[in-house]
Scaffold this motif. Structure first.
Motif, PDB file in Angstrom:
ATOM      1  N   ALA A 132       0.897  -1.175  -0.103  1.00 30.11           N
ATOM      2  CA  ALA A 132       0.068   0.017   0.062  1.00 30.11           C
ATOM      3  C   ALA A 132       0.760   1.460  -0.177  1.00 30.11           C
ATOM      4  CB  ALA A 132      -1.063  -0.186   1.123  1.00 30.11           C
ATOM      5  N   PHE A 133       1.857   1.314   0.713  1.00 29.10           N
ATOM      6  CA  PHE A 133       3.046   2.300   0.745  1.00 29.10           C
ATOM      7  C   PHE A 133       3.193   2.606  -0.601  1.00 29.10           C
ATOM      8  CE2 PHE A 133       3.775   2.437   5.395  1.00 29.10           C
ATOM      9  CZ  PHE A 133       3.497   3.736   5.539  1.00 29.10           C
ATOM     10  N   ARG A 134       3.558   1.692  -1.515  1.00 29.21           N
ATOM     11  CA  ARG A 134       4.369   1.912  -2.615  1.00 29.21           C
ATOM     12  C   ARG A 134       3.337   2.434  -3.577  1.00 29.21           C
ATOM     13  NH1 ARG A 134       6.941  -2.735  -2.834  1.00 29.21           N
ATOM     14  NH2 ARG A 134       8.420  -2.005  -1.510  1.00 29.21           N
ATOM     15  N   GLY A 135       1.902   2.112  -3.353  1.00 32.66           N
ATOM     16  CA  GLY A 135       1.000   2.571  -4.313  1.00 32.66           C
ATOM     17  C   GLY A 135       0.378   4.023  -3.996  1.00 32.66           C
ATOM     18  N   LEU A 136       0.874   4.519  -2.894  1.00 35.60           N
ATOM     19  CA  LEU A 136       0.590   5.840  -2.612  1.00 35.60           C
ATOM     20  C   LEU A 136       1.107   6.948  -3.360  1.00 35.60           C
ATOM     21  CD1 LEU A 136       0.529   5.996   1.557  1.00 35.60           C
ATOM     22  CD2 LEU A 136      -1.230   5.189  -0.068  1.00 35.60           C
ATOM     23  N   ASP A 137       0.260   8.069  -3.544  1.00 35.84           N
ATOM     24  CA  ASP A 137       0.947   9.092  -4.566  1.00 35.84           C
ATOM     25  C   ASP A 137       1.662  10.255  -3.531  1.00 35.84           C
ATOM     26  OD1 ASP A 137       1.435  11.273  -5.915  1.00 35.84           O
ATOM     27  OD2 ASP A 137      -0.666  11.549  -6.576  1.00 35.84           O
ATOM     28  N   PRO A 138       3.160  10.144  -3.703  1.00 37.56           N
ATOM     29  CA  PRO A 138       4.014  10.942  -2.918  1.00 37.56           C
ATOM     30  C   PRO A 138       3.790  12.316  -2.975  1.00 37.56           C
ATOM     31  CG  PRO A 138       5.354   9.562  -4.192  1.00 37.56           C
ATOM     32  CD  PRO A 138       3.828   9.524  -4.652  1.00 37.56           C
ATOM     33  N   ALA A 139       3.005  12.778  -4.039  1.00 35.81           N
ATOM     34  CA  ALA A 139       2.516  14.312  -3.976  1.00 35.81           C
ATOM     35  C   ALA A 139       1.715  14.796  -2.873  1.00 35.81           C
ATOM     36  CB  ALA A 139       1.831  14.533  -5.229  1.00 35.81           C
ATOM     37  N   LEU A 140       0.877  13.764  -2.288  1.00 33.84           N
ATOM     38  CA  LEU A 140      -0.012  14.256  -1.412  1.00 33.84           C
ATOM     39  C   LEU A 140       0.872  14.358   0.006  1.00 33.84           C
ATOM     40  CD1 LEU A 140      -2.694  11.732  -1.645  1.00 33.84           C
ATOM     41  CD2 LEU A 140      -2.885  14.007  -2.423  1.00 33.84           C
ATOM     42  N   GLU A 141       1.956  13.563   0.145  1.00 35.09           N
ATOM     43  CA  GLU A 141       2.586  13.724   1.229  1.00 35.09           C
ATOM     44  C   GLU A 141       3.619  15.035   1.219  1.00 35.09           C
ATOM     45  OE1 GLU A 141       4.722  10.049   1.754  1.00 35.09           O
ATOM     46  OE2 GLU A 141       2.977   9.160   0.847  1.00 35.09           O
ATOM     47  N   ASP A 142       4.199  15.404   0.075  1.00 37.80           N
ATOM     48  CA  ASP A 142       4.942  16.698  -0.115  1.00 37.80           C
ATOM     49  C   ASP A 142       4.104  17.969  -0.024  1.00 37.80           C
ATOM     50  OD1 ASP A 142       6.879  14.784  -0.807  1.00 37.80           O
ATOM     51  OD2 ASP A 142       6.720  15.011  -2.864  1.00 37.80           O
ATOM     52  N   THR A 143       2.827  17.734  -0.278  1.00 32.34           N
ATOM     53  CA  THR A 143       2.059  18.989  -0.191  1.00 32.34           C
ATOM     54  C   THR A 143       1.578  19.261   0.984  1.00 32.34           C
ATOM     55  OG1 THR A 143       0.968  18.459  -2.329  1.00 32.34           O
ATOM     56  CG2 THR A 143      -0.253  20.006  -0.803  1.00 32.34           C
ATOM     57  N   ALA A 144       1.409  17.918   1.895  1.00 31.23           N
ATOM     58  CA  ALA A 144       1.160  18.199   3.225  1.00 31.23           C
ATOM     59  C   ALA A 144       2.332  18.792   4.043  1.00 31.23           C
ATOM     60  CB  ALA A 144       0.680  17.033   3.951  1.00 31.23           C
ATOM     61  N   ARG A 145       3.470  18.335   3.739  1.00 34.50           N
ATOM     62  CA  ARG A 145       4.724  18.945   4.329  1.00 34.50           C
ATOM     63  C   ARG A 145       5.025  20.300   3.970  1.00 34.50           C
ATOM     64  NH1 ARG A 145       6.984  13.529   2.517  1.00 34.50           N
ATOM     65  NH2 ARG A 145       7.156  12.370   4.427  1.00 34.50           N
ATOM     66  N   GLY A 146       4.746  20.748   2.658  1.00 25.80           N
ATOM     67  CA  GLY A 146       4.692  21.940   2.183  1.00 25.80           C
ATOM     68  C   GLY A 146       3.754  23.001   3.132  1.00 25.80           C
ATOM     69  N   LEU A 147       2.778  22.614   3.561  1.00 25.91           N
ATOM     70  CA  LEU A 147       1.662  23.070   4.509  1.00 25.91           C
ATOM     71  C   LEU A 147       2.308  23.225   5.768  1.00 25.91           C
ATOM     72  CD1 LEU A 147      -1.748  22.009   2.722  1.00 25.91           C
ATOM     73  CD2 LEU A 147      -0.669  24.153   2.561  1.00 25.91           C
ATOM     74  N   GLY A 148       3.099  22.654   6.233  1.00 28.45           N
ATOM     75  CA  GLY A 148       3.843  22.873   7.492  1.00 28.45           C
ATOM     76  C   GLY A 148       3.401  21.786   8.340  1.00 28.45           C
ATOM     77  N   LEU A 149       2.902  20.468   7.966  1.00 25.85           N
ATOM     78  CA  LEU A 149       2.680  19.292   8.866  1.00 25.85           C
ATOM     79  C   LEU A 149       4.043  18.788   8.968  1.00 25.85           C
ATOM     80  CD1 LEU A 149      -0.748  17.864   7.392  1.00 25.85           C
ATOM     81  CD2 LEU A 149      -0.315  19.579   9.212  1.00 25.85           C
ATOM     82  N   SER A 150       3.982  18.106  10.447  1.00 26.63           N
ATOM     83  CA  SER A 150       5.097  17.501  10.583  1.00 26.63           C
ATOM     84  C   SER A 150       5.193  15.964  10.184  1.00 26.63           C
ATOM     85  CB  SER A 150       5.192  17.508  12.201  1.00 26.63           C
ATOM     86  OG  SER A 150       4.240  16.605  12.957  1.00 26.63           O
ATOM     87  N   THR A 151       6.380  15.414  10.260  1.00 20.58           N
ATOM     88  CA  THR A 151       6.617  13.997   9.831  1.00 20.58           C
ATOM     89  C   THR A 151       5.221  13.314  10.527  1.00 20.58           C
ATOM     90  OG1 THR A 151       8.791  13.962   9.718  1.00 20.58           O
ATOM     91  CG2 THR A 151       7.944  12.165   9.543  1.00 20.58           C
ATOM     92  N   TRP A 152       5.257  13.295  11.775  1.00 15.18           N
ATOM     93  CA  TRP A 152       4.185  12.550  12.199  1.00 15.18           C
ATOM     94  C   TRP A 152       2.762  12.699  11.870  1.00 15.18           C
ATOM     95  CZ3 TRP A 152       2.322   8.307  14.571  1.00 15.18           C
ATOM     96  CH2 TRP A 152       1.223   8.456  15.719  1.00 15.18           C
ATOM     97  N   ALA A 153       2.335  14.133  11.730  1.00 15.77           N
ATOM     98  CA  ALA A 153       1.206  14.566  11.294  1.00 15.77           C
ATOM     99  C   ALA A 153       0.768  14.156   9.952  1.00 15.77           C
ATOM    100  CB  ALA A 153       1.071  16.021  11.335  1.00 15.77           C
ATOM    101  N   VAL A 154       1.820  14.022   8.946  1.00  8.43           N
ATOM    102  CA  VAL A 154       1.838  13.350   7.513  1.00  8.43           C
ATOM    103  C   VAL A 154       1.351  12.286   7.748  1.00  8.43           C
ATOM    104  CG1 VAL A 154       2.858  13.088   5.582  1.00  8.43           C
ATOM    105  CG2 VAL A 154       3.276  15.310   6.582  1.00  8.43           C
TER     106      VAL A 154
END
Length: 499
Positions: A132-154
């Motif tokens: 499942a991790f391999r199928g996730l879109d990394p763009a969503l995680e990058d966007t969340a980090r760009g909005l200031g979310l921490s690693t745990w929050a992502v």
């Protein structure tokens, strides 16, 4: 003809469930109340429930944590860690118990049982979560980090919701395997429904107590299946596009690298190094008294049963797998799904049903190889059906149609076109069934003909008498035979991992 064969296979798969339902009606409500509503059943329900819940939670924590480290962080040696985290599946759960209880005899407690089964089953969660991790879109995680979310929050707000289906599927596998587990828990002297059913069967042979407990166990399995469907819901997560996969930017662990490596090392050490080390120790202790002739004959019997069951089960899977693709409809779908129900029934229930039916209907078949092979087919038929169906879906019917238009007979088309196209799927299904039969214990204990010894039953006999040195060689051979399954499971997942 094909439909008739598929109906016969589905009827065999449903035989244990039908037996339990028939017995419940025959016993009546008053009889069920007398046998079910007892303090002993309540104790077994408590023991089983708390072990299932504790194991599922522990496996989820370990499986998700390990998958996140391997797939989303900069931890060194990700490819190697992945293989090592899948490898415990090559060691049967009852061999895990043998390894631990032979080294620590005081481990026969709830905590000990929880430790051993968790170390045996956490890869069932790890594998689907990695996928499942391999199928996730990394763009969503990058966007969340760009909005200031921490690693745990992502992880909590972006990744974990998308892992729900994989996590629930893995948890269901763990729970169903645990409900069906006998050898590991019997060795740890932790009473659950499976151990109680076996004890009842040994004490009263075909008594109503064992059958009633089997009915309760089947109900627990059905509750788990319905709960998983309910919790999964209809919400899905998918990529918005089907373009090139965006590369994942691993989370830099920096100062946490050493603790992460230590955690992975401890997990691999407890789940893999301890069982293999224990087997090596007892193998060395019992090497001088090893009966090579007995080990060779037992291995030959196991290989013979495994090969026969693989061929028979795969042949039985062909009608359902073929109809599910080439003749889609409600009836064919029902026939295909019926073959899956047998694997959701614990092996001890399947064995108990076949024992009772063979004694009452065909006593001349009791404790014969055909009944044992029927149990293997019921338990492992889905492994063959899934691979056969996949092969049929990838085999275009155009070739068969062209051959028919050229005057080729049905038998000739089957021999020259259909079977060669389906060969990879048939081979994969046969291999999966073979490897499952090699390490099967519960049904074999109850159904094997007198004098027939497999690796699992020979191991069980020696370990039950506390002759650990004599038991170790049988366990080692089982691990060696089961190792290819681990390679198959980890091979595709290894692709794309970087060190």
């Amino acid at each position: 003809m094909t439909v008739a064969l598929a109906v016969a296979v589905a009827a065999l798969a449903l035989l244990p469930l039908g037996y339990i339902v028939w017995y419940a009606f025959d016993l009546g409500w008053s009889g069920i109340q007398e046998l079910v509503f007892r303090p002993r059943v309540g104790e077994l329900l408590w023991n089983t429930t708390r072990l299932v819940l504790g194991t599922v939670v522990a496996c989820c924590v370990l499986g998700v944590g390990a998958a996140w480290l391997v797939e989303r962080t900069s931890v060194p040696g990700r490819r190697i860690w992945h293989v090592l985290l899948v490898a415990p599946l090559a060691v049967p759960a009852f061999v895990h118990s043998f390894a631990w209880i032979s080294l620590l005899p005081g481990l026969d407690t709830y905590a000990g049982a929880l430790l051993v089964v968790t170390l045996s089953y956490f890869p069932f969660v790890y594998l689907p979560v990695v996928a499942a991790f391999r199928g996730l879109d990394p763009a969503l995680e990058d966007t969340a980090r760009g909005l200031g979310l921490s690693t745990w929050a992502v992880f909590r707000r972006v990744q974990l919701p998308q892992l729900r289906v994989a996590l629930l599927g893995g948890s269901l596998l763990v729970a169903l395997h645990l409900l069906a587990e006998f050898g590991a828990l019997q060795m740890l002297r932790y009473p659950t429904f499976t151990t109680a059913i076996y004890d009842q069967y040994q004490a009263t042979f075909n008594g109503p107590g064992a059958t009633t407990l089997a009915g309760v166990l089947v109900l627990l399995c059905l509750v788990l299946l319905l709960a998983e469907i309910r919790l999964r819901g209809r919400r899905t997560y998918a990529r918005g596009t089907r373009g090139a996969t965006r590369p994942v930017r691993p989370v830099a662990l920096r100062g946490l690298t050493a603790p992460a490596l230590l955690g992975l090392a401890v997990l691999v050490g407890l789940s893999l190094a301890v069982p293999l080390g224990s087997l090596g120790y007892w193998m060395a202790r019992g090497a001088s008294a090893l009966d090579w002739n007995l080990l060779t004959s037992t291995t030959g019997t196991t290989l013979g049963l495994g090969a026969t069951a693989a061929v028979l089960t795969t042949a039985m899977a062909l009608p359902a797998g073929w109809l599910a693709v080439r003749a889609r409809g409600r009836t064919t779908t029902l026939l295909e799904r019926s073959t899956y129900l047998g694997s959701s029934v614990p092996g001890i229930v399947v064995a108990l049903a076949l024992v009772t039916i063979s004694i009452r209907a065909t006593p001349w078949l009791y404790q014969t190889v055909p009944v044992l092979l029927a149990a293997y087919a019921i338990l492992f038929l889905p492994r063959a059906v899934v691979t056969v169906r996949s092969a049929v879906e990838q085999a275009p019917p155009l070739f068969d149609d062209v051959a028919a238009s050229l005057g080729s007979s049905a038998l000739d088309r089957l021999r020259r076109i259909t079977l060669p196209l389906l060969a990879p799927g048939i081979g994969a299904g046969a291999a999966l069934v073979f490897l499952a039969v090699v390490t099967e214990l519960t049904a074999t204990l109850l159904l094997a003909p007198t004098g027939t010894r497999t690796l699992a039953t020979a191991f069980w006999s020696a370990s039950s008498s506390l002759d650990y040195g004599a038991a170790a060689p049988y366990a080692v051979v089982m691990v060696l035979l089961a190792a290819p399954a681990t390679v198959l499971l980890s091979r595709d997942a290894r692709r794309g991992l970087t060190t």
